[in-house]
Design a protein around this motif. Structure first.
Motif, PDB file in Angstrom:
ATOM      1  N   LYS A 430      58.469  11.600  64.800  1.00 18.61           N
ATOM      2  CA  LYS A 430      58.826  12.664  63.849  1.00 18.61           C
ATOM      3  C   LYS A 430      59.108  13.976  64.602  1.00 18.61           C
ATOM      4  CE  LYS A 430      58.064  10.868  59.524  1.00 18.61           C
ATOM      5  NZ  LYS A 430      58.498   9.483  59.828  1.00 18.61           N
ATOM      6  N   GLU A 431      58.284  14.258  65.604  1.00 18.68           N
ATOM      7  CA  GLU A 431      58.513  15.471  66.421  1.00 18.68           C
ATOM      8  C   GLU A 431      59.859  15.395  67.130  1.00 18.68           C
ATOM      9  OE1 GLU A 431      55.428  15.882  69.392  1.00 18.68           O
ATOM     10  OE2 GLU A 431      53.844  15.911  67.854  1.00 18.68           O
ATOM     11  N   LEU A 432      60.139  14.237  67.722  1.00 26.34           N
ATOM     12  CA  LEU A 432      61.413  14.067  68.435  1.00 26.34           C
ATOM     13  C   LEU A 432      62.591  14.200  67.481  1.00 26.34           C
ATOM     14  CD1 LEU A 432      60.531  11.064  70.771  1.00 26.34           C
ATOM     15  CD2 LEU A 432      61.064  13.392  71.518  1.00 26.34           C
ATOM     16  N   SER A 433      62.400  13.688  66.265  1.00 25.37           N
ATOM     17  CA  SER A 433      63.444  13.765  65.253  1.00 25.37           C
ATOM     18  C   SER A 433      63.770  15.223  64.923  1.00 25.37           C
ATOM     19  CB  SER A 433      62.983  13.015  64.003  1.00 25.37           C
ATOM     20  OG  SER A 433      63.905  13.188  62.970  1.00 25.37           O
ATOM     21  N   GLU A 434      62.724  16.031  64.749  1.00 24.73           N
ATOM     22  CA  GLU A 434      62.951  17.467  64.490  1.00 24.73           C
ATOM     23  C   GLU A 434      63.669  18.108  65.664  1.00 24.73           C
ATOM     24  OE1 GLU A 434      59.007  18.917  63.512  1.00 24.73           O
ATOM     25  OE2 GLU A 434      58.934  17.553  61.780  1.00 24.73           O
ATOM     26  N   GLY A 435      63.280  17.698  66.894  1.00 22.31           N
ATOM     27  CA  GLY A 435      63.941  18.220  68.097  1.00 22.31           C
ATOM     28  C   GLY A 435      65.418  17.854  68.151  1.00 22.31           C
ATOM     29  N   ALA A 436      65.726  16.615  67.753  1.00 19.21           N
ATOM     30  CA  ALA A 436      67.113  16.139  67.780  1.00 19.21           C
ATOM     31  C   ALA A 436      67.967  16.924  66.788  1.00 19.21           C
ATOM     32  CB  ALA A 436      67.157  14.653  67.446  1.00 19.21           C
ATOM     33  N   ILE A 437      67.408  17.121  65.584  1.00 14.92           N
ATOM     34  CA  ILE A 437      68.160  17.818  64.538  1.00 14.92           C
ATOM     35  C   ILE A 437      68.417  19.264  64.957  1.00 14.92           C
ATOM     36  CG2 ILE A 437      68.011  18.674  62.151  1.00 14.92           C
ATOM     37  CD1 ILE A 437      66.393  15.934  61.641  1.00 14.92           C
ATOM     38  N   LYS A 438      67.379  19.897  65.520  1.00 12.92           N
ATOM     39  CA  LYS A 438      67.516  21.279  65.969  1.00 12.92           C
ATOM     40  C   LYS A 438      68.562  21.374  67.091  1.00 12.92           C
ATOM     41  CE  LYS A 438      64.743  25.183  67.490  1.00 12.92           C
ATOM     42  NZ  LYS A 438      64.495  25.299  68.935  1.00 12.92           N
ATOM     43  N   ALA A 439      68.528  20.422  68.039  1.00  8.85           N
ATOM     44  CA  ALA A 439      69.441  20.465  69.193  1.00  8.85           C
ATOM     45  C   ALA A 439      70.902  20.468  68.757  1.00  8.85           C
ATOM     46  CB  ALA A 439      69.170  19.283  70.125  1.00  8.85           C
ATOM     47  N   VAL A 440      71.231  19.662  67.728  1.00  8.05           N
ATOM     48  CA  VAL A 440      72.643  19.560  67.327  1.00  8.05           C
ATOM     49  C   VAL A 440      73.020  20.574  66.254  1.00  8.05           C
ATOM     50  CG1 VAL A 440      72.916  17.138  67.992  1.00  8.05           C
ATOM     51  CG2 VAL A 440      72.168  17.673  65.698  1.00  8.05           C
ATOM     52  N   LYS A 441      72.021  21.185  65.591  1.00  8.69           N
ATOM     53  CA  LYS A 441      72.358  22.172  64.557  1.00  8.69           C
ATOM     54  C   LYS A 441      72.545  23.559  65.174  1.00  8.69           C
ATOM     55  CE  LYS A 441      71.962  20.121  60.318  1.00  8.69           C
ATOM     56  NZ  LYS A 441      72.668  18.846  60.678  1.00  8.69           N
ATOM     57  N   LYS A 442      71.575  23.974  66.004  1.00  8.51           N
ATOM     58  CA  LYS A 442      71.690  25.325  66.549  1.00  8.51           C
ATOM     59  C   LYS A 442      71.030  25.448  67.908  1.00  8.51           C
ATOM     60  CE  LYS A 442      67.547  26.826  63.978  1.00  8.51           C
ATOM     61  NZ  LYS A 442      67.213  25.507  63.400  1.00  8.51           N
ATOM     62  N   GLY A 443      70.815  24.304  68.591  1.00  8.75           N
ATOM     63  CA  GLY A 443      70.019  24.336  69.824  1.00  8.75           C
ATOM     64  C   GLY A 443      70.782  23.989  71.077  1.00  8.75           C
ATOM     65  N   THR A 444      70.097  23.272  71.971  1.00 11.56           N
ATOM     66  CA  THR A 444      70.600  23.027  73.324  1.00 11.56           C
ATOM     67  C   THR A 444      71.897  22.212  73.350  1.00 11.56           C
ATOM     68  OG1 THR A 444      69.137  21.106  73.401  1.00 11.56           O
ATOM     69  CG2 THR A 444      68.311  23.143  74.388  1.00 11.56           C
ATOM     70  N   SER A 445      72.039  21.248  72.447  1.00 12.42           N
ATOM     71  CA  SER A 445      73.232  20.387  72.481  1.00 12.42           C
ATOM     72  C   SER A 445      74.485  21.161  72.080  1.00 12.42           C
ATOM     73  CB  SER A 445      73.036  19.159  71.577  1.00 12.42           C
ATOM     74  OG  SER A 445      72.017  18.334  72.104  1.00 12.42           O
ATOM     75  N   ILE A 446      74.337  22.077  71.107  1.00  9.16           N
ATOM     76  CA  ILE A 446      75.456  22.934  70.707  1.00  9.16           C
ATOM     77  C   ILE A 446      75.815  23.880  71.856  1.00  9.16           C
ATOM     78  CG2 ILE A 446      76.006  24.911  69.200  1.00  9.16           C
ATOM     79  CD1 ILE A 446      76.365  22.319  67.770  1.00  9.16           C
ATOM     80  N   ARG A 447      74.767  24.443  72.474  1.00 13.12           N
ATOM     81  CA  ARG A 447      74.983  25.344  73.620  1.00 13.12           C
ATOM     82  C   ARG A 447      75.768  24.620  74.726  1.00 13.12           C
ATOM     83  NH1 ARG A 447      69.872  25.533  77.035  1.00 13.12           N
ATOM     84  NH2 ARG A 447      70.896  23.629  77.800  1.00 13.12           N
ATOM     85  N   ASP A 448      75.349  23.373  75.059  1.00 15.11           N
ATOM     86  CA  ASP A 448      76.022  22.629  76.134  1.00 15.11           C
ATOM     87  C   ASP A 448      77.455  22.262  75.756  1.00 15.11           C
ATOM     88  OD1 ASP A 448      73.677  22.812  77.571  1.00 15.11           O
ATOM     89  OD2 ASP A 448      73.620  20.687  78.111  1.00 15.11           O
ATOM     90  N   LEU A 449      77.657  21.894  74.483  1.00  8.70           N
ATOM     91  CA  LEU A 449      78.997  21.536  74.024  1.00  8.70           C
ATOM     92  C   LEU A 449      79.928  22.748  74.120  1.00  8.70           C
ATOM     93  CD1 LEU A 449      80.557  19.106  72.821  1.00  8.70           C
ATOM     94  CD2 LEU A 449      79.976  19.975  70.560  1.00  8.70           C
ATOM     95  N   ASP A 450      79.436  23.899  73.683  1.00  6.46           N
ATOM     96  CA  ASP A 450      80.243  25.127  73.752  1.00  6.46           C
ATOM     97  C   ASP A 450      80.578  25.492  75.202  1.00  6.46           C
ATOM     98  OD1 ASP A 450      80.422  25.424  71.021  1.00  6.46           O
ATOM     99  OD2 ASP A 450      78.677  26.748  70.855  1.00  6.46           O
ATOM    100  N   MET A 451      79.582  25.306  76.082  1.00  5.02           N
ATOM    101  CA  MET A 451      79.796  25.610  77.494  1.00  5.02           C
ATOM    102  C   MET A 451      80.840  24.660  78.096  1.00  5.02           C
ATOM    103  SD  MET A 451      79.296  27.567  79.916  1.00  5.02           S
ATOM    104  CE  MET A 451      77.870  28.624  79.804  1.00  5.02           C
ATOM    105  N   PHE A 452      80.757  23.390  77.749  1.00  5.76           N
ATOM    106  CA  PHE A 452      81.745  22.414  78.216  1.00  5.76           C
ATOM    107  C   PHE A 452      83.142  22.817  77.762  1.00  5.76           C
ATOM    108  CE2 PHE A 452      84.182  18.537  76.978  1.00  5.76           C
ATOM    109  CZ  PHE A 452      84.562  18.154  78.251  1.00  5.76           C
ATOM    110  N   VAL A 453      83.284  23.160  76.474  1.00 10.10           N
ATOM    111  CA  VAL A 453      84.596  23.536  75.922  1.00 10.10           C
ATOM    112  C   VAL A 453      85.125  24.782  76.638  1.00 10.10           C
ATOM    113  CG1 VAL A 453      85.755  24.440  73.856  1.00 10.10           C
ATOM    114  CG2 VAL A 453      84.264  22.439  73.685  1.00 10.10           C
ATOM    115  N   LYS A 454      84.235  25.749  76.863  1.00 13.10           N
ATOM    116  CA  LYS A 454      84.638  26.973  77.541  1.00 13.10           C
ATOM    117  C   LYS A 454      85.157  26.667  78.968  1.00 13.10           C
ATOM    118  CE  LYS A 454      82.677  31.466  78.958  1.00 13.10           C
ATOM    119  NZ  LYS A 454      83.062  31.337  80.381  1.00 13.10           N
ATOM    120  N   LEU A 455      84.397  25.903  79.720  1.00 13.50           N
ATOM    121  CA  LEU A 455      84.781  25.634  81.116  1.00 13.50           C
ATOM    122  C   LEU A 455      86.047  24.785  81.206  1.00 13.50           C
ATOM    123  CD1 LEU A 455      81.362  25.099  82.930  1.00 13.50           C
ATOM    124  CD2 LEU A 455      82.899  27.054  83.091  1.00 13.50           C
TER     125      LEU A 455
END
Length: 459
Positions: A430-455
Motif C-alpha cells: 500500500k505504501e509503494l502504491s501511494e509512492g507510485a501514484i505520487k511519482a507519476v502525478k506530481k513527483g519524481t517520474s514527472i520530473r524525469d520525463l520533463d527533463m528527458f523531453v527538455k534535453l
C-alpha cells in the motif's frame, strides 16, 4: 513549453511482443502529450496495439510498418529472433534519408542494442528504453558482460552454482538455473551468442536510458546505473500504465476473453479484499503438473479467485465442471485476454499470484495488492528478489521451470493467508502504491520525463 518541442521528432523502436510494445506506446503517449512528433516502428503482428493511439494523435504520431524479419532456425529462438531485427538496419536508414525532418533520436528497446550503431551511423542520439526494472536490467547486463568468465568458473554446469553480482547494490546472487536459458548455453566463439553479447553491451554506450520504474521503487539501482554510465542521463519515468483517460486503456488484444460486464458484476458481488487474481503473463505457460497443483490448491483454499488462462495453458487442463461444482461461486475463469489493470484495481481484489514479469509487478504495485511470487524465467527471479527480499511487498510461493511443482496444501495456505488484512506485505505494498501514484502525478517520474523531453528537444 510545447512550442519549443513541436518540431522534435523521435523514433521509438520497441522489441516485438506485447510486453515490450505496450509500455513503449504508453511512453509515446506521454511524449505526444508534451508536443513531440513520434514515429513508432511496429511489426504487422503488433499493429492492432497502436491503432487507439493513432486515432488520438492523427497528426503527430506515425507508424513505420515492417513485417517481422525471417528468423534462422536456432537452438536459442529468442536470441535468433532478436538478432533478426538487424536486417532492418538498411531499411531504417533508407526511411531516415527520405524524411523531410528526420528524428533527432532513436528510443529503442534494451534488446535492440545494435541501434546504438544505427544511431551513430545516422548521426543521431540513441536512448535505451528498458521494459525491465533497473535491478533486472543491471543483472542482465552484468551477466552478459561476465558470461565468458562465469562459464569458465562453472565449467561442469552445476545447476546450483551461485552467480553473484557484488558490485550491484545489495549484492544479488542467483543459482545458475535462475539465469536466462540463452546465457546458460553460451559458448565462446558461437556466432549468435557473440553477436547478442555485442548488442547487449552496446546499450552502455547509449546517450541516455529511460526506465519504466520509479525512484521510490529502485532509487539505489538507478543511482548505480548512473555511476556505470558515467553520466546522469538516466530517467525513471514509471510506472507507465494507462490511466482511465488514456487511449491505451481499452482492450489490448481484441475481443476474446470474458465479457467485461460479467466479470465486473461478479467482482462487485464479492466482499472487499476477498479475491486473489491469478495470471502468468502473456508468455509463461504452466506445465500440466503445475496446473494440477494449482487447481488442487484452489479446491483446498477458501478464497475467491479470478484465473486468467491462456490458450497455451490449454484450458483442457482445467477439469470439466471445475467452476460449477468444486469451487462453485468462488472462482471465475477468464479464457484469453483479461482486463488486468481493471481487475487489480477492483476493491474486491486483495492479492495477486504472478510470474513476476516487470509489467505485472508494476501493475500489482500501482493497484496496491500484495503479490504471491512464482517466477519462472527471464528477469522474473531478479524481480521476485526485489519484490520479496528487498521491498517486502510479496511472498514466494514457488520458483522455476515446468518441472518444479508447488505443494498444493502449502499453496492453499499461502493463498488464504494472502488476504489477511494485517500482513506486513499488504501494508508495505500500500505504501509503494501511494509512492507510485505520487511519482507519476506530481513527483519524481514527472520530473524525469520533463527533463528527458527538455534535453532531447535541445539535441
Amino acid at each position: 513549453m510545447h512550442h519549443s518541442t513541436n518540431n522534435t521528432h523521435l523514433l521509438i523502436y520497441p522489441c516485438p511482443g506485447y510486453g515490450h510494445v505496450i509500455p513503449s506506446l504508453e511512453l509515446a503517449h506521454h511524449l505526444l502529450g508534451r508536443g513531440l512528433t513520434i514515429t513508432v516502428i511496429i511489426s504487422t503482428d503488433d499493429l492492432p496495439l497502436i491503432d487507439p493511439l493513432l486515432s488520438s494523435y492523427p497528426t503527430s504520431l506515425h507508424k513505420l510498418l515492417f513485417t517481422n524479419p525471417k528468423v534462422n532456425p536456432s537452438p536459442q529462438p529468442l536470441i535468433a529472433k532478436i538478432l533478426s531485427t538487424q536486417q532492418l538496419f538498411d531499411p531504417i536508414v533508407k526511411w531516415f534519408k527520405s524524411q523531410p525532418s528526420p528524428p533527432v533520436a532513436i528510443v529503442s528497446d534494451f534488446f535492440l542494442g545494435w541501434t546504438t550503431e544505427l544511431a551513430s551511423h545516422l548521426g543521431v542520439k540513441r536512448v535505451m528504453f528498458s521494459t525491465s526494472g533497473a535491478l533486472g536490467s543491471s543483472i542482465f547486463h552484468a551477466l552478459w558482460r561476465d558470461i565468458p568468465n562465469i562459464n569458465n568458473d562453472n565449467a561442469n554446469e552445476d545447476e546450483n552454482f551461485l552467480i553473484s553480482f557484488p558490485e550491484i547494490p545489495n549484492a544479488p546472487q542467483f543459482p545458475w538455473w535462475h539465469l536466462p536459458p540463452a546465457s546458460r548455453g553460451f559458448k565462446n566463439g558461437d556466432q549468435d551468442f557473440e553477436s547478442f553479447r555485442t548488442t547487449i553491451l552496446a546499450n552502455m554506450r547509449s546517450w541516455g536510458i529511460v526506465y519504466n520504474t520509479f525512484e521510490g521503487l529502485e532509487g539505489v539501482y538507478i543511482d548505480y546505473v548512473k555511476k556505470q554510465m558515467g553520466h546522469d542521463r538516466v530517467w525513471a519515468v514509471g510506472p507507465l500504465l494507462p490511466d482511465e483517460h488514456s487511449p491505451m486503456d481499452g482492450p489490448r488484444t481484441g475481443p476474446n476473453g470474458a465479457p467485461p460486464h460479467d466479470l465486473q458484476m461478479w467482482l462487485d458481488s464479492k466482499p472487499l479484499d476477498s479475491v486473489v487474481y491469478i495470471c502468468f503473463g502473456s508468455r509463461a505457460t504452466l506445465s500440466e503438473k503445475q496446473m494440477c497443483a494449482l487447481i488442487g490448491a484452489l479446491k483446498l483454499s477458501k478464497i475467491n479467485f479470478v484465473f486468467s488462462v491462456k490458450a497455451s495453458d490449454s484450458s483442457s487442463m482445467i477439469p470439466n465442471g471445475f467452476e460449477e461444482d468444486r469451487v462453485a461461486g468462488r472462482g471465475f475463469i477468464v479464457n484469453g485476454w483479461a482486463p488486468q489493470l481493471a481487475i487489480l484495481k477492483h476493491q474486491a481484489v486483495g492479492s495477486y499470484l504472478t510470474h513476476c514479469g516487470w509489467n505485472s509487478i508494476l501493475e500489482g504495485i500501482a493497484a496496491g495488492v500484495m503479490m504471491l511470487a512464482w517466477p519462472m524465467g527471464a528477469d522474473q527471479f531478479a524481480n521476485a528478489t526485489l519484490l520479496v527480499d528487498q521491498l517486502g511487498a510479496g511472498k514466494r510461493v514457488c520458483e522455476g521451470g515446468p518441472e518444479i511443482v508447488p505443494d498444493a496444501n502449502e499453496l492453499a495456505r499461502l493463498l488464504d493467508e494472502s488476504l489477511n488484512g494485517d500482513l506486513q506485505e499488504r501494508v508495505k505494498v500500500k505504501e509503494l502504491s501511494e509512492g507510485a501514484i505520487k511519482a507519476v502525478k506530481k513527483g519524481t517520474s514527472i520530473r524525469d520525463l520533463d527533463m528527458f523531453v527538455k534535453l532531447v528537444s535541445e539535441v
